[in-house]
Design a protein around this motif. Sequence first.
Motif, PDB file in Angstrom:
ATOM      1  N   SER A  26       0.821  -1.207   0.055  1.00 24.78           N
ATOM      2  CA  SER A  26       0.078  -0.054  -0.066  1.00 24.78           C
ATOM      3  C   SER A  26       0.880   1.405   0.017  1.00 24.78           C
ATOM      4  N   GLU A  27       0.460   2.261  -0.366  1.00 23.17           N
ATOM      5  CA  GLU A  27       1.082   3.820  -0.661  1.00 23.17           C
ATOM      6  C   GLU A  27       1.268   4.065   0.727  1.00 23.17           C
ATOM      7  N   ALA A  28       2.092   4.907   1.032  1.00 21.55           N
ATOM      8  CA  ALA A  28       2.353   5.524   2.521  1.00 21.55           C
ATOM      9  C   ALA A  28       1.535   6.921   2.394  1.00 21.55           C
ATOM     10  N   GLN A  29       0.905   7.001   3.427  1.00 26.56           N
ATOM     11  CA  GLN A  29      -0.064   8.448   3.646  1.00 26.56           C
ATOM     12  C   GLN A  29       0.310   9.724   4.175  1.00 26.56           C
ATOM     13  N   PHE A  30       1.368   9.559   4.840  1.00 24.70           N
ATOM     14  CA  PHE A  30       2.442  10.819   5.285  1.00 24.70           C
ATOM     15  C   PHE A  30       3.108  11.360   4.374  1.00 24.70           C
ATOM     16  N   ARG A  31       3.345  12.498   3.475  1.00 20.26           N
ATOM     17  CA  ARG A  31       4.045  12.531   2.182  1.00 20.26           C
ATOM     18  C   ARG A  31       4.665  14.179   2.421  1.00 20.26           C
ATOM     19  N   ASN A  32       4.516  14.668   3.524  1.00 23.45           N
ATOM     20  CA  ASN A  32       5.277  16.067   3.551  1.00 23.45           C
ATOM     21  C   ASN A  32       6.756  16.077   3.473  1.00 23.45           C
ATOM     22  N   TRP A  33       7.406  17.140   3.282  1.00 26.75           N
ATOM     23  CA  TRP A  33       8.765  17.237   2.986  1.00 26.75           C
ATOM     24  C   TRP A  33       9.339  18.393   4.070  1.00 26.75           C
ATOM     25  N   ILE A  34      10.377  18.071   4.543  1.00 27.70           N
ATOM     26  CA  ILE A  34      11.462  18.930   5.225  1.00 27.70           C
ATOM     27  C   ILE A  34      12.134  19.883   3.840  1.00 27.70           C
ATOM     28  N   THR A  35      12.334  21.067   4.068  1.00 24.82           N
ATOM     29  CA  THR A  35      13.035  21.835   3.076  1.00 24.82           C
ATOM     30  C   THR A  35      13.878  22.910   3.761  1.00 24.82           C
ATOM     31  N   PRO A  36      14.660  23.528   3.315  1.00 29.47           N
ATOM     32  CA  PRO A  36      15.736  24.335   3.791  1.00 29.47           C
ATOM     33  C   PRO A  36      14.944  25.799   4.639  1.00 29.47           C
ATOM     34  N   ASP A  37      13.741  25.748   3.763  1.00 24.96           N
ATOM     35  CA  ASP A  37      12.891  27.265   4.319  1.00 24.96           C
ATOM     36  C   ASP A  37      11.607  26.893   4.674  1.00 24.96           C
ATOM     37  N   GLY A  38      11.382  25.463   4.628  1.00 25.37           N
ATOM     38  CA  GLY A  38       9.798  25.450   5.162  1.00 25.37           C
ATOM     39  C   GLY A  38       8.848  25.638   4.040  1.00 25.37           C
ATOM     40  N   ARG A  39       9.365  25.905   2.824  1.00 23.55           N
ATOM     41  CA  ARG A  39       8.318  25.916   1.406  1.00 23.55           C
ATOM     42  C   ARG A  39       7.981  24.371   1.560  1.00 23.55           C
ATOM     43  N   PRO A  40       6.635  24.390   0.849  1.00 23.41           N
ATOM     44  CA  PRO A  40       6.272  22.905   0.735  1.00 23.41           C
ATOM     45  C   PRO A  40       7.098  22.228  -0.444  1.00 23.41           C
ATOM     46  N   GLY A  41       7.330  20.810  -0.278  1.00 21.75           N
ATOM     47  CA  GLY A  41       8.016  20.178  -1.207  1.00 21.75           C
ATOM     48  C   GLY A  41       7.283  19.634  -2.367  1.00 21.75           C
ATOM     49  N   PRO A  42       7.190  18.522  -3.141  1.00 25.56           N
ATOM     50  CA  PRO A  42       6.584  18.074  -4.021  1.00 25.56           C
ATOM     51  C   PRO A  42       5.397  17.699  -3.729  1.00 25.56           C
ATOM     52  N   SER A  43       5.008  17.263  -2.499  1.00 29.61           N
ATOM     53  CA  SER A  43       3.775  16.699  -1.889  1.00 29.61           C
ATOM     54  C   SER A  43       3.555  17.303  -0.554  1.00 29.61           C
ATOM     55  N   GLY A  44       2.446  17.115  -0.233  1.00 27.04           N
ATOM     56  CA  GLY A  44       2.101  17.575   1.237  1.00 27.04           C
ATOM     57  C   GLY A  44       2.158  19.103   1.563  1.00 27.04           C
ATOM     58  N   GLU A  45       2.067  19.349   2.783  1.00 28.59           N
ATOM     59  CA  GLU A  45       2.316  20.715   3.173  1.00 28.59           C
ATOM     60  C   GLU A  45       3.384  21.239   3.682  1.00 28.59           C
ATOM     61  N   GLY A  46       3.509  22.541   3.812  1.00 31.97           N
ATOM     62  CA  GLY A  46       4.735  23.391   4.042  1.00 31.97           C
ATOM     63  C   GLY A  46       4.901  23.517   5.568  1.00 31.97           C
ATOM     64  N   GLY A  47       6.006  24.050   6.068  1.00 30.35           N
ATOM     65  CA  GLY A  47       6.167  24.315   7.343  1.00 30.35           C
ATOM     66  C   GLY A  47       7.086  23.493   8.052  1.00 30.35           C
ATOM     67  N   PHE A  48       7.908  22.747   7.374  1.00 29.29           N
ATOM     68  CA  PHE A  48       8.848  21.625   8.021  1.00 29.29           C
ATOM     69  C   PHE A  48      10.291  22.106   7.563  1.00 29.29           C
ATOM     70  N   VAL A  49      10.507  23.164   8.380  1.00 30.02           N
ATOM     71  CA  VAL A  49      11.849  23.766   8.029  1.00 30.02           C
ATOM     72  C   VAL A  49      12.937  22.799   8.672  1.00 30.02           C
ATOM     73  N   ALA A  50      14.261  22.615   7.800  1.00 30.12           N
ATOM     74  CA  ALA A  50      15.310  21.801   8.017  1.00 30.12           C
ATOM     75  C   ALA A  50      16.042  22.409   9.597  1.00 30.12           C
ATOM     76  N   GLN A  51      15.948  21.838  10.539  1.00 31.52           N
ATOM     77  CA  GLN A  51      16.544  22.586  11.759  1.00 31.52           C
ATOM     78  C   GLN A  51      17.364  21.406  12.659  1.00 31.52           C
ATOM     79  N   PRO A  52      18.487  21.373  13.233  1.00 31.65           N
ATOM     80  CA  PRO A  52      18.958  20.445  14.160  1.00 31.65           C
ATOM     81  C   PRO A  52      18.097  20.164  15.037  1.00 31.65           C
ATOM     82  N   GLY A  53      17.804  19.152  15.550  1.00 34.44           N
ATOM     83  CA  GLY A  53      17.160  18.528  16.855  1.00 34.44           C
ATOM     84  C   GLY A  53      15.787  18.573  16.669  1.00 34.44           C
TER      85      GLY A  53
END
Length: 329
Positions: A26-53
Amino acid sequence: MGLLVDGEWVDRWYDTAASAGRFVRSEAQFRNWITPDGRPGPSGEGGFVAQPGRYHLYVSLACPWAHRTLIFRALKGLEAIIGVSVVNPHMAGNGWSFAPAPGVIADPVGQARHLYEVYLRAQPGYSGRVTVPVLWDLERDTIVSNESAEIIRMLNSAFDDVGARPGDYAPAALLAQIDAINSHVYDTINNGVYKAGFATEQQVYEHEVAALFDALDALEARLSEQRYLLGERITEADWRLFTTLVRFDAVYYGHFKCNLRRLSDYPQLWGHTRELYQWPGVAATVDLDHIKTHYYRSHPTINPNGIVPAGPVLDFDAPHGRGHPVALD
Ligand SMILES: N[C@@H](CCC(=O)N[C@@H](CS)C(=O)NCC(=O)O)C(=O)O
Protein backbone atom coordinates in the motif's frame (compact mmCIF):
# COMPACT_ATOMS: atom_id res chain seq x y z
CA MET A 1 1.02 -8.18 12.17
CA GLY A 2 -1.95 -5.99 11.44
CA LEU A 3 -3.09 -2.48 10.74
CA LEU A 4 -5.08 0.44 12.13
CA VAL A 5 -8.74 0.84 11.15
CA ASP A 6 -10.30 4.13 12.29
CA GLY A 7 -7.72 4.38 15.06
CA GLU A 8 -8.21 0.78 16.28
CA TRP A 9 -5.54 -1.92 15.92
CA VAL A 10 -6.70 -5.00 13.98
CA ASP A 11 -4.46 -8.10 13.81
CA ARG A 12 -4.64 -9.15 10.15
CA TRP A 13 -2.19 -10.61 7.57
CA TYR A 14 -1.88 -9.27 3.99
CA ASP A 15 -5.00 -10.06 1.96
CA THR A 16 -3.47 -11.68 -1.15
CA ALA A 17 -6.77 -13.47 -1.90
CA ALA A 18 -8.19 -10.10 -2.96
CA SER A 19 -5.46 -9.79 -5.61
CA ALA A 20 -5.26 -13.34 -7.04
CA GLY A 21 -2.32 -14.44 -4.88
CA ARG A 22 -0.28 -11.29 -5.52
CA PHE A 23 1.26 -9.11 -2.79
CA VAL A 24 0.29 -5.46 -3.31
CA ARG A 25 2.17 -2.90 -1.19
CA SER A 26 0.00 0.00 0.00
CA GLU A 27 0.96 3.64 -0.57
CA ALA A 28 2.45 5.60 2.31
CA GLN A 29 0.02 8.25 3.60
CA PHE A 30 2.21 10.95 5.20
CA ARG A 31 3.95 12.72 2.33
CA ASN A 32 5.24 16.08 3.58
CA TRP A 33 8.79 17.30 2.96
CA ILE A 34 11.40 18.94 5.13
CA THR A 35 12.91 21.82 3.12
CA PRO A 36 15.66 24.35 3.93
CA ASP A 37 13.16 27.20 4.37
CA GLY A 38 9.91 25.37 5.13
CA ARG A 39 8.40 25.87 1.72
CA PRO A 40 6.24 22.90 0.64
CA GLY A 41 8.01 20.09 -1.23
CA PRO A 42 6.64 18.09 -4.15
CA SER A 43 3.74 16.79 -2.02
CA GLY A 44 1.99 17.52 1.26
CA GLU A 45 2.07 20.81 3.15
CA GLY A 46 4.85 23.26 4.05
CA GLY A 47 6.16 24.35 7.43
CA PHE A 48 8.78 21.67 7.98
CA VAL A 49 12.00 23.70 8.14
CA ALA A 50 15.33 21.85 8.29
CA GLN A 51 16.57 22.48 11.84
CA PRO A 52 18.99 20.43 13.95
CA GLY A 53 17.26 18.56 16.78
CA ARG A 54 13.75 19.09 15.44
CA TYR A 55 13.15 15.68 13.78
CA HIS A 56 13.23 12.08 14.93
CA LEU A 57 13.45 8.93 12.83
CA TYR A 58 11.75 5.63 13.77
CA VAL A 59 13.33 2.66 12.00
CA SER A 60 13.66 -1.10 12.00
CA LEU A 61 17.20 -2.34 11.38
CA ALA A 62 15.60 -5.29 9.59
CA CYS A 63 13.59 -3.31 7.07
CA PRO A 64 15.22 -2.47 3.72
CA TRP A 65 13.12 0.68 3.30
CA ALA A 66 13.99 2.01 6.75
CA HIS A 67 17.59 1.01 6.15
CA ARG A 68 17.83 3.49 3.27
CA THR A 69 17.02 6.33 5.63
CA LEU A 70 19.61 5.21 8.20
CA ILE A 71 22.22 5.03 5.44
CA PHE A 72 21.45 8.58 4.28
CA ARG A 73 21.55 9.81 7.89
CA ALA A 74 25.05 8.27 8.12
CA LEU A 75 26.29 9.39 4.68
CA LYS A 76 25.21 12.96 5.35
CA GLY A 77 26.61 13.00 8.90
CA LEU A 78 23.20 13.73 10.42
CA GLU A 79 23.57 11.54 13.52
CA ALA A 80 23.75 14.56 15.85
CA ILE A 81 21.02 16.44 13.94
CA ILE A 82 18.27 13.79 13.65
CA GLY A 83 17.61 11.37 16.54
CA VAL A 84 16.69 7.75 15.98
CA SER A 85 14.59 5.01 17.63
CA VAL A 86 14.86 1.34 16.67
CA VAL A 87 11.98 -1.14 16.96
CA ASN A 88 12.24 -4.74 18.13
CA PRO A 89 12.98 -7.02 15.15
CA HIS A 90 10.07 -9.35 15.95
CA MET A 91 6.91 -7.92 14.41
CA ALA A 92 4.18 -9.80 16.27
CA GLY A 93 0.40 -9.50 16.61
CA ASN A 94 0.57 -5.85 17.67
CA GLY A 95 2.95 -4.91 14.86
CA TRP A 96 6.28 -3.21 15.48
CA SER A 97 7.08 -2.69 19.18
CA PHE A 98 9.78 -1.17 21.37
CA ALA A 99 10.02 -4.26 23.62
CA PRO A 100 13.56 -4.18 25.04
CA ALA A 101 16.12 -6.34 23.22
CA PRO A 102 19.69 -5.84 22.01
CA GLY A 103 19.76 -3.00 19.49
CA VAL A 104 16.29 -1.62 20.36
CA ILE A 105 16.21 2.14 21.08
CA ALA A 106 13.07 3.26 22.92
CA ASP A 107 10.78 6.11 21.84
CA PRO A 108 11.95 9.28 23.63
CA VAL A 109 9.07 11.37 22.28
CA GLY A 110 5.97 9.68 23.71
CA GLN A 111 7.43 6.51 25.26
CA ALA A 112 5.33 4.42 22.89
CA ARG A 113 5.23 0.67 23.48
CA HIS A 114 4.14 0.01 19.90
CA LEU A 115 4.76 1.90 16.69
CA TYR A 116 1.02 2.22 16.06
CA GLU A 117 0.87 4.59 19.05
CA VAL A 118 3.20 6.95 17.14
CA TYR A 119 0.78 6.94 14.19
CA LEU A 120 -2.17 7.57 16.53
CA ARG A 121 -0.34 10.49 18.14
CA ALA A 122 -0.14 12.11 14.71
CA GLN A 123 -3.64 11.13 13.61
CA PRO A 124 -6.02 9.60 16.18
CA GLY A 125 -8.39 8.19 13.53
CA TYR A 126 -5.65 6.81 11.23
CA SER A 127 -6.56 3.88 9.00
CA GLY A 128 -3.81 1.97 7.22
CA ARG A 129 -0.63 0.02 7.67
CA VAL A 130 1.82 0.97 10.40
CA THR A 131 5.17 0.91 8.65
CA VAL A 132 8.75 1.97 9.23
CA PRO A 133 10.41 4.32 8.55
CA VAL A 134 8.59 7.24 10.17
CA LEU A 135 10.04 10.75 10.24
CA TRP A 136 8.59 12.68 13.20
CA ASP A 137 8.48 16.45 13.78
CA LEU A 138 9.00 17.21 17.49
CA GLU A 139 7.85 20.81 17.03
CA ARG A 140 4.51 20.20 15.33
CA ASP A 141 4.07 16.81 17.02
CA THR A 142 3.22 14.99 13.86
CA ILE A 143 4.57 12.68 11.16
CA VAL A 144 6.37 14.46 8.34
CA SER A 145 6.67 11.38 6.13
CA ASN A 146 6.48 7.60 6.19
CA GLU A 147 7.79 7.16 2.64
CA SER A 148 11.46 6.15 2.59
CA ALA A 149 12.03 7.16 -1.05
CA GLU A 150 11.06 10.73 -0.18
CA ILE A 151 12.81 10.79 3.22
CA ILE A 152 16.18 9.98 1.60
CA ARG A 153 15.68 12.75 -0.97
CA MET A 154 15.10 15.19 1.90
CA LEU A 155 18.13 13.98 3.86
CA ASN A 156 20.27 14.22 0.71
CA SER A 157 20.09 18.02 0.64
CA ALA A 158 17.63 19.70 3.05
CA PHE A 159 20.13 19.96 5.94
CA ASP A 160 23.10 21.06 3.81
CA ASP A 161 23.13 24.59 5.28
CA VAL A 162 22.67 23.49 8.88
CA GLY A 163 25.50 21.04 9.37
CA ALA A 164 25.06 18.09 6.99
CA ARG A 165 28.16 16.56 5.42
CA PRO A 166 28.64 17.53 1.76
CA GLY A 167 27.74 14.96 -0.87
CA ASP A 168 24.94 14.92 -3.43
CA TYR A 169 23.62 11.47 -4.26
CA ALA A 170 20.80 12.75 -6.46
CA PRO A 171 22.39 15.50 -8.58
CA ALA A 172 19.95 17.41 -10.79
CA ALA A 173 21.78 16.42 -13.98
CA LEU A 174 21.26 12.71 -13.23
CA LEU A 175 17.82 12.90 -11.65
CA ALA A 176 15.83 11.59 -14.61
CA GLN A 177 18.18 8.62 -14.97
CA ILE A 178 18.13 7.96 -11.22
CA ASP A 179 14.32 8.02 -11.13
CA ALA A 180 14.10 5.67 -14.12
CA ILE A 181 16.46 3.05 -12.73
CA ASN A 182 14.94 3.38 -9.24
CA SER A 183 11.53 2.61 -10.60
CA HIS A 184 12.78 -0.51 -12.42
CA VAL A 185 14.86 -1.70 -9.43
CA TYR A 186 11.93 -1.05 -7.07
CA ASP A 187 9.50 -3.08 -9.14
CA THR A 188 11.73 -6.04 -9.97
CA ILE A 189 14.22 -6.22 -7.09
CA ASN A 190 13.39 -4.16 -3.94
CA ASN A 191 9.71 -5.06 -4.07
CA GLY A 192 10.36 -8.04 -6.36
CA VAL A 193 11.70 -10.18 -3.51
CA TYR A 194 8.55 -9.42 -1.51
CA LYS A 195 6.28 -10.19 -4.46
CA ALA A 196 8.00 -13.59 -4.77
CA GLY A 197 8.10 -14.27 -1.03
CA PHE A 198 4.51 -13.24 -0.22
CA ALA A 199 2.92 -14.82 -3.32
CA THR A 200 0.26 -17.36 -2.44
CA GLU A 201 -0.19 -18.84 -5.92
CA GLN A 202 2.51 -20.97 -7.61
CA GLN A 203 2.39 -19.25 -10.98
CA VAL A 204 2.53 -15.80 -9.37
CA TYR A 205 5.64 -16.83 -7.43
CA GLU A 206 7.30 -18.27 -10.56
CA HIS A 207 6.55 -15.13 -12.56
CA GLU A 208 7.99 -12.83 -9.87
CA VAL A 209 11.13 -14.92 -9.34
CA ALA A 210 11.82 -14.98 -13.10
CA ALA A 211 11.44 -11.18 -13.30
CA LEU A 212 13.70 -10.73 -10.27
CA PHE A 213 16.52 -12.83 -11.70
CA ASP A 214 16.19 -11.29 -15.16
CA ALA A 215 16.72 -7.92 -13.50
CA LEU A 216 19.69 -9.15 -11.46
CA ASP A 217 21.28 -10.68 -14.58
CA ALA A 218 20.91 -7.35 -16.41
CA LEU A 219 22.46 -5.39 -13.52
CA GLU A 220 25.33 -7.87 -13.33
CA ALA A 221 26.09 -7.14 -16.99
CA ARG A 222 25.82 -3.40 -16.40
CA LEU A 223 28.19 -3.50 -13.43
CA SER A 224 30.77 -5.40 -15.45
CA GLU A 225 30.98 -2.29 -17.69
CA GLN A 226 30.88 0.44 -15.06
CA ARG A 227 31.58 0.99 -11.40
CA TYR A 228 28.11 2.10 -10.28
CA LEU A 229 24.57 1.82 -11.64
CA LEU A 230 24.80 5.17 -13.41
CA GLY A 231 28.47 5.22 -14.34
CA GLU A 232 31.52 6.25 -12.35
CA ARG A 233 29.67 8.21 -9.69
CA ILE A 234 27.80 6.61 -6.78
CA THR A 235 24.18 7.76 -6.54
CA GLU A 236 21.00 7.16 -4.60
CA ALA A 237 20.20 4.35 -7.05
CA ASP A 238 23.16 2.31 -5.76
CA TRP A 239 22.09 2.79 -2.15
CA ARG A 240 18.53 1.74 -2.92
CA LEU A 241 19.78 -1.44 -4.59
CA PHE A 242 22.21 -2.12 -1.73
CA THR A 243 19.60 -2.52 1.03
CA THR A 244 18.00 -5.40 -0.85
CA LEU A 245 21.24 -7.05 -1.93
CA VAL A 246 22.81 -6.97 1.53
CA ARG A 247 19.81 -9.05 2.77
CA PHE A 248 19.69 -11.34 -0.25
CA ASP A 249 21.65 -14.43 0.75
CA ALA A 250 20.70 -14.17 4.43
CA VAL A 251 16.92 -13.96 3.95
CA TYR A 252 15.51 -13.58 0.45
CA TYR A 253 17.30 -16.63 -0.95
CA GLY A 254 15.85 -18.93 1.72
CA HIS A 255 12.86 -17.30 3.41
CA PHE A 256 11.41 -15.71 0.25
CA LYS A 257 12.49 -18.62 -2.02
CA CYS A 258 14.47 -16.35 -4.35
CA ASN A 259 16.87 -19.19 -4.95
CA LEU A 260 17.75 -19.49 -8.63
CA ARG A 261 21.13 -18.03 -7.72
CA ARG A 262 22.77 -16.53 -4.65
CA LEU A 263 24.00 -12.94 -4.65
CA SER A 264 27.47 -14.36 -4.08
CA ASP A 265 27.13 -16.19 -7.43
CA TYR A 266 27.17 -12.76 -9.15
CA PRO A 267 30.75 -11.45 -9.02
CA GLN A 268 29.86 -7.83 -9.92
CA LEU A 269 26.76 -7.46 -7.76
CA TRP A 270 28.46 -9.14 -4.82
CA GLY A 271 31.52 -6.89 -5.23
CA HIS A 272 29.28 -3.81 -5.50
CA THR A 273 27.45 -4.85 -2.31
CA ARG A 274 30.75 -5.32 -0.45
CA GLU A 275 32.01 -1.96 -1.69
CA LEU A 276 28.93 -0.16 -0.41
CA TYR A 277 29.04 -2.11 2.87
CA GLN A 278 32.63 -0.91 3.36
CA TRP A 279 31.74 2.75 2.67
CA PRO A 280 32.49 4.88 5.78
CA GLY A 281 29.64 4.66 8.28
CA VAL A 282 27.60 2.08 6.40
CA ALA A 283 28.61 -1.21 8.08
CA ALA A 284 27.25 0.19 11.37
CA THR A 285 23.79 0.44 9.78
CA VAL A 286 23.71 -3.26 8.82
CA ASP A 287 22.46 -5.61 11.55
CA LEU A 288 22.15 -9.16 10.27
CA ASP A 289 20.73 -10.40 13.60
CA HIS A 290 17.80 -8.00 13.39
CA ILE A 291 17.42 -8.80 9.69
CA LYS A 292 17.26 -12.57 10.11
CA THR A 293 15.24 -12.47 13.32
CA HIS A 294 12.65 -10.20 11.77
CA TYR A 295 11.96 -12.13 8.60
CA TYR A 296 12.18 -15.67 9.96
CA ARG A 297 10.15 -14.94 13.13
CA SER A 298 7.58 -12.44 11.92
CA HIS A 299 5.99 -14.30 9.00
CA PRO A 300 4.29 -17.38 10.48
CA THR A 301 2.45 -18.14 7.22
CA ILE A 302 5.86 -18.65 5.57
CA ASN A 303 7.92 -20.03 8.48
CA PRO A 304 5.44 -21.34 11.09
CA ASN A 305 7.99 -22.49 13.68
CA GLY A 306 9.93 -19.25 13.57
CA ILE A 307 13.29 -21.01 13.48
CA VAL A 308 16.04 -18.58 12.46
CA PRO A 309 18.70 -20.33 10.36
CA ALA A 310 22.30 -20.31 11.58
CA GLY A 311 23.87 -19.39 8.23
CA PRO A 312 24.89 -18.48 5.71
CA VAL A 313 28.45 -17.40 6.47
CA LEU A 314 29.01 -14.11 4.61
CA ASP A 315 32.13 -11.96 4.53
CA PHE A 316 31.11 -8.40 3.64
CA ASP A 317 34.58 -7.22 4.65
CA ALA A 318 36.40 -9.23 1.98
CA PRO A 319 38.18 -6.99 -0.56
CA HIS A 320 35.57 -5.80 -3.05
CA GLY A 321 37.94 -5.38 -5.98
CA ARG A 322 36.04 -2.46 -7.48
CA GLY A 323 38.75 0.24 -7.40
CA HIS A 324 39.13 3.37 -5.32
CA PRO A 325 36.16 5.45 -4.11
CA VAL A 326 35.16 8.22 -6.49
CA ALA A 327 35.11 11.73 -5.03
CA LEU A 328 31.76 13.51 -4.66
CA ASP A 329 31.17 17.22 -5.29
N1 LIG B 1 6.48 2.77 1.30
C1 LIG B 1 7.09 2.45 2.49
C2 LIG B 1 7.10 0.95 2.78
C3 LIG B 1 7.68 0.65 4.12
C4 LIG B 1 7.34 -0.77 4.56
O1 LIG B 1 6.56 -1.49 3.92
N2 LIG B 1 7.93 -1.19 5.71
C5 LIG B 1 7.66 -2.52 6.24
C6 LIG B 1 8.86 -3.13 6.91
S1 LIG B 1 10.07 -3.68 5.77
C7 LIG B 1 6.63 -2.42 7.36
O2 LIG B 1 6.79 -1.62 8.26
N3 LIG B 1 5.60 -3.26 7.27
C8 LIG B 1 4.59 -3.36 8.28
C9 LIG B 1 3.25 -3.66 7.67
O3 LIG B 1 3.12 -3.71 6.44
O4 LIG B 1 2.32 -3.86 8.44
C10 LIG B 1 8.49 3.03 2.46
O5 LIG B 1 9.28 2.69 1.57
O6 LIG B 1 8.78 3.84 3.32
